[in-house]
Structure formats: structure tokens, C-alpha cells
Scaffold this active site. Structure first.
Site, PDB file in Angstrom:
ATOM      1  N   ASP A  72       0.715  -0.995   0.370  1.00  0.00           N
ATOM      2  CA  ASP A  72      -0.020   0.192   0.240  1.00  0.00           C
ATOM      3  C   ASP A  72       0.493   1.318   0.096  1.00  0.00           C
ATOM      4  O   ASP A  72       2.455   1.391   0.617  1.00  0.00           O
ATOM      5  CB  ASP A  72      -1.137  -0.177   0.869  1.00  0.00           C
ATOM      6  N   ASP A 141      -6.974  -2.779  14.430  1.00  0.00           N
ATOM      7  CA  ASP A 141      -8.437  -3.526  13.921  1.00  0.00           C
ATOM      8  C   ASP A 141      -8.688  -4.654  13.431  1.00  0.00           C
ATOM      9  O   ASP A 141      -9.417  -5.241  12.674  1.00  0.00           O
ATOM     10  CB  ASP A 141      -9.200  -2.033  13.652  1.00  0.00           C
ATOM     11  N   HIS A 143      -7.120  -4.646  10.184  1.00  0.00           N
ATOM     12  CA  HIS A 143      -7.072  -4.874   8.395  1.00  0.00           C
ATOM     13  C   HIS A 143      -5.862  -5.767   8.405  1.00  0.00           C
ATOM     14  O   HIS A 143      -4.583  -5.520   8.564  1.00  0.00           O
ATOM     15  CB  HIS A 143      -7.422  -3.826   8.494  1.00  0.00           C
ATOM     16  N   GLU A 148      -9.950  -1.776   5.112  1.00  0.00           N
ATOM     17  CA  GLU A 148     -10.688  -1.712   6.301  1.00  0.00           C
ATOM     18  C   GLU A 148     -11.565  -2.576   6.650  1.00  0.00           C
ATOM     19  O   GLU A 148     -12.159  -3.012   5.883  1.00  0.00           O
ATOM     20  CB  GLU A 148      -9.916  -0.083   6.583  1.00  0.00           C
TER      21      GLU A 148
HETATM   22  C1  GLP Z   1      -0.751   0.377   8.523  1.00  0.00           C
HETATM   23  C2  GLP Z   1      -0.741  -0.521   7.478  1.00  0.00           C
HETATM   24  C3  GLP Z   1      -1.088  -1.833   7.333  1.00  0.00           C
HETATM   25  C4  GLP Z   1       0.143  -2.814   8.469  1.00  0.00           C
HETATM   26  C5  GLP Z   1      -0.569  -1.252  10.035  1.00  0.00           C
HETATM   27  C6  GLP Z   1       0.371  -2.119  11.450  1.00  0.00           C
HETATM   28  O1  GLP Z   1      -2.502  -0.061   8.566  1.00  0.00           O
HETATM   29  N1  GLP Z   1      -1.032   0.242   6.022  1.00  0.00           N
HETATM   30  O2  GLP Z   1      -0.232  -2.424   6.846  1.00  0.00           O
HETATM   31  O3  GLP Z   1       0.192  -3.789   8.877  1.00  0.00           O
HETATM   32  O4  GLP Z   1      -0.289  -0.118   9.412  1.00  0.00           O
HETATM   33  O5  GLP Z   1       1.628  -1.332  11.911  1.00  0.00           O
HETATM   34  P1  GLP Z   1       2.499  -1.543  12.336  1.00  0.00           P
HETATM   35  O6  GLP Z   1       3.053  -3.100  12.455  1.00  0.00           O
HETATM   36  O7  GLP Z   1       3.356  -0.128  12.793  1.00  0.00           O
HETATM   37  O8  GLP Z   1       1.830  -1.711  13.660  1.00  0.00           O
END
Ligand code: GLP
Length: 267
Positions: A72, A141, A143, A148
Site C-alpha cells: 500500500d 482492528d 486490517h 479497513e
Molecule cells: C498500516 C499498514 C499495514 C500495517 C499496519 C500496522 O495500517 N497499512 O500494512 O500492517 O499499519 O502497522 P504496525 O506494524 O506499525 O503496527
């Protein structure tokens, strides 16, 4: 689905990096075709990326025949912004390994036609024969990528509006200022992820414990998009002990016992 529970973040990161190295090396021994690797951003994969850099620098793996597709990218901040996923990936992985820059694919959140950008991304993944291994993280959450809660479980790469929870979670990267966090992103779809030959999610810490429970123990539900992995033929979740706090004791024991049996068989 396989659940691999490691004691801590470091054990989780090392296990995943070793797994990726083995996959790339086994693929290289079998075919000249490039290995196609899907990659996430976020704080969770950082330990894995550090270990991959170490493996690459010590000559245990090469990325010269690896094609990457990131999950993304934000819309509305420049590519060279300190918090863009382009910057994140180049700073934390790509500039430190022997990957060819033309083999790196990251969605362009500044493309003039964002719908076409997403369609082209899907076509490019297909042109390489699909993704061999998609690494991912999860949001608190549940995702995956930026799919989302409420996202279609058959969604493809597209524009997605980010919800308040995700914006608040990600404010830690924007000086805790939610007004600076982009509210729109481009993301691969749940369907895009499920099409990969193999999917591996990294889950670390108490903040992900409820999401992990929904993904492992609860039915498939579009409100916890990571739960769609239950449909995948080869999904692995690698987590640390802290992330298991909302799982039933019996669930934790069950998966730990399975992995003990696996390791005995591997010897
Ligand atoms: C964002 C990214 C996800 C990732 C998430 C969790 O939403 N788009 O791909 O998994 O953050 O991030 P973190 O690993 O910093 O908790």
C-alpha cells in the site's frame, strides 16, 4: 492455517527472515524465474527487514532475482515525504540490499489517474505469474494492508478511505498530529493478497491481541479483514507471546504442540 508463536519480537523477526531466505534460496535452486515477494510497511516488519539485510550482507541470500510488490501507499503526501511508504521501504530495506531498483514495485499515491494506477498494479502482478509469498502485518482492528473493517473480502487493488482508528494509530509516525495523517491510501485488496501462493502475517504486541483472536478463533468476517486468511490454502501467522493474550489457553497450547510436532518431523 499455521500459527507460530515465538517468545518475543526478536524471535518472531528472526524466524520470519530465515523463512524468507529459505524460500528465496529454494526457489533459486529450482527455477530461473524471479521470486515475487509482497511486502508490508509498519513498525512490525522492521526486525525482519534488519535480519534480511544481515543475511544479504553476509552472502546468505541475494535479492538480485527478486521482484517486490508493496501492499500500500498513502495518497496526498509526496513520494519523498519522510513517512511515505516509498521512503520507508528504501530507508529500511531496499537501499541496504542488492535488489535492482526496477524490480521494486510500490503504488504511486501521486499518479495522475489513481484508478488506472491500481489496475496497472494488478496487471503487473499477474504478468509476473502472481506473488509467491506475501508478507503482511495487521492493524489493531485486524486490517491487512489498508483493507479497513468492512472491506470486501474479494477486493482488488484500489483507493481506500482510512478510518479514524487507523488515522489515530498512524499519528505516532506524524508527530502524534492526526491532522497530518493522510486519510486516503492505495492498497492491494484482500482478494489480491489471497491470490498469493503463500501469505505470512507478522503480529506483535498486546495492541494486536484482540485482532489476532478474531483472525484465529472467530469466524471469517469483513469487520476483521485479516480473518479472510482462514480461506487461504497456505497461510502462516507468526506472532510473539504478547500478541496471544486474548487467545484461549487451549488455542495457544494446540498451536504450540503442532509446531513441536512439526519441528520433530523436520529433524
Ligand atoms: C498500516 C499498514 C499495514 C500495517 C499496519 C500496522 O495500517 N497499512 O500494512 O500492517 O499499519 O502497522 P504496525 O506494524 O506499525 O503496527
Amino acid at each position: 492455517m499455521r500459527l507460530m508463536i515465538k517468545t518475543d519480537y526478536s524471535g518472531m523477526s528472526e524466524w520470519v527472515a530465515h523463512y524468507v531466505v529459505q524460500k528465496i534460496n529454494n526457489h533459486k535452486a529450482e527455477t530461473d524465474k524471479p521470486f515475487v515477494l509482497g511486502l508490508p510497511t509498519g513498525s512490525t516488519p522492521l526486525g525482519t527487514y534488519k535480519a534480511l539485510i544481515r543475511y544479504c550482507n553476509s552472502g546468505n541470500v541475494s535479492f538480485n532475482n527478486v521482484i517486490t510488490f508493496n501492499m500500500d501507499e498513502y495518497v496526498g503526501i509526496p513520494k519523498n515525504h519522510s513517512q511515505s511508504y516509498h521512503t520507508f521501504m528504501w530507508d529500511n530495506l531496499f537501499s541496504k540490499i542488492d535488489i535492482e531498483p526496477e524490480n521494486v514495485n510500490i503504488l504511486d499515491g501521486n499518479a495522475p489517474d489513481l484508478v488506472k494506477e491500481c489496475e496497472d498494479y494488478e496487471h503487473k502482478i499477474n504478468a509476473y505469474g502472481g506473488i509467491d509469498l506475501f508478507l503482511g502485518g495487521i492493524g489493531s482492528d485486524g486490517h491487512i494492508a489498508f483493507n479497513e473493517p468492512g472491506s470486501s473480502l474479494s477486493s482488488r487493488t484500489r483507493l481506500k478511505t482510512l478510518n479514524n482508528k487507523t488515522v489515530m494509530d498512524n499519528a505516532r509516525f506524524f508527530d502524534e498530529d492526526t491532522s497530518q495523517v493522510p486519510t486516503v491510501a492505495l492498497t492491494v485488496g484482500v482478494g489480491t493478497i489471497l491470490d498469493a501462493n503463500e501469505v505470512l502475517l507478522l503480529v506483535s504486541g498486546h495492541s494486536k491481541a484482540l485482532a489476532l483472536r478474531h483472525i484465529i478463533e472467530e469466524p471469517i468476517n469483513h469487520m476483521w479483514t485479516g480473518s479472510a486468511l482462514q480461506l487461504h490454502k497456505k497461510a502462516i501467522i507468526v506472532c510473539d507471546d504478547d500478541a496471544t493474550h486474548e487467545l484461549r489457553v487451549g488455542t495457544v497450547r494446540y498451536f504450540k504442540e503442532l509446531e513441536e510436532l512439526n519441528s520433530v518431523q523436520e529433524i
